[in-house]
Enzyme design. Structure first.
Site, PDB file in Angstrom:
ATOM      1  N   GLY A 195       0.420  -0.892  -0.057  1.00  0.00           N
ATOM      2  CA  GLY A 195       0.420   0.176  -0.162  1.00  0.00           C
ATOM      3  C   GLY A 195       0.828   1.677   0.100  1.00  0.00           C
ATOM      4  N   TYR A 226      -0.411   7.549   7.122  1.00  0.00           N
ATOM      5  CA  TYR A 226      -0.727   8.721   5.596  1.00  0.00           C
ATOM      6  C   TYR A 226       0.540   9.621   5.512  1.00  0.00           C
ATOM      7  CZ  TYR A 226      -3.350   6.506   2.700  1.00  0.00           C
ATOM      8  OH  TYR A 226      -4.325   5.607   1.608  1.00  0.00           O
TER       9      TYR A 226
END
Length: 247
Positions: A195, A226
């Site tokens: 990812g 993130y």
């Protein structure tokens, strides 16, 4: 039995689709990782400086063990000029004890079957969306990045098994801004850093098209994921605003 060293242990289906925004944390993220050269292209929002080592983390590879080989595109340009990212290349190559070779292919060419995408969404537990809308979302996206697993068994040339294991897409005004949507990775391949690699490669591809402002919407449980990729919540007080039909 193969052994893998996970790089990230975060859930890898972290970005909400448009239909799921009502349940999101309404956190609008911007990268604090844009180069000065690309910052000149943006007149709307202030761009944020890169964290040290961001691109180095891309080049450093994903897995470190004896059975996994990280394959990088060849670099022939001077260090000050970044080589354009190929539309498709082998991200990881793994050899299993029985001789089966598995390649993880990254592609930014948008080659994806809508039925395969629906099956992948089912695997990660996302609510089903009409196939016609999925197809329209893919068609109207500025960029669609995918991860495919290709398995090659000894003595079975021409019978490679290929399946979709990851996707992320971006919409854009084709000039200044892009928003990343629908990041998801097959649960069987989570925990391996795929990812992270998918988002980083997508960002790199957008930057090379001179898109300098990149945002996304993240659920609260993956904010740290993130932030570690260089994104920043609410920079300069910017807030995500939402409007929904009142019915």
């Amino acid at each position: 039995m193969r052994t893998l060293t996970p790089v990230a242990s975060y859930p890898l289906c972290p970005i909400v689709s448009f239909e799921l925004c009502r349940q999101a944390s309404n956190k609008l993220f911007f990268p604090c990782n844009i180069s000065e050269k690309l910052a000149k292209a943006s007149r709307v929002h202030k761009t944020y400086q890169l964290k040290a080592g961001f691109w180095e983390s891309i080049k450093s590879g994903i897995l470190n063990n004896n059975t996994t080989q990280v394959v990088e595109p060849p670099s022939a340009l001077p260090e000050e000029e970044e080589e354009p990212l190929p539309k498709e290349f082998v991200l990881i190559e793994k050899t299993e004890p029985d001789g089966t070779v598995e390649e993880i292919l990254f592609s930014s060419g948008g080659d994806i079957d809508v039925y395969d995408l629906q099956a992948l969404c089912d695997k990660v537990g996302w609510p089903r969306r009409p196939l016609s809308k999925l197809a329209a979302a893919l068609k109207n996206s500025y960029m669609v990045a995918t991860l495919h697993s290709v398995r090659k068994s000894p003595g079975s040339e021409g019978n490679d098994q290929k399946k979709l294991i990851g996707m992320a897409r971006a919409t854009s005004d084709h000039a200044f801004n892009a928003t990343i949507w629908d990041v998801l990775v097959d649960p069987g391949y989570q925990g391996q850093g795929l990812g992270k690699a998918l988002v980083e490669k997508l960002i790199r591809a957008l930057l090379q098209r001179d898109i300098g402002n990149i945002s996304l919407f993240a659920d609260s449980q993956v904010v740290e994921f993130y932030q570690n990729l260089g994104f920043e919540p609410d920079p300069e007080g910017i807030k995500g605003m939402f409007w929904y039909p009142k019915y």
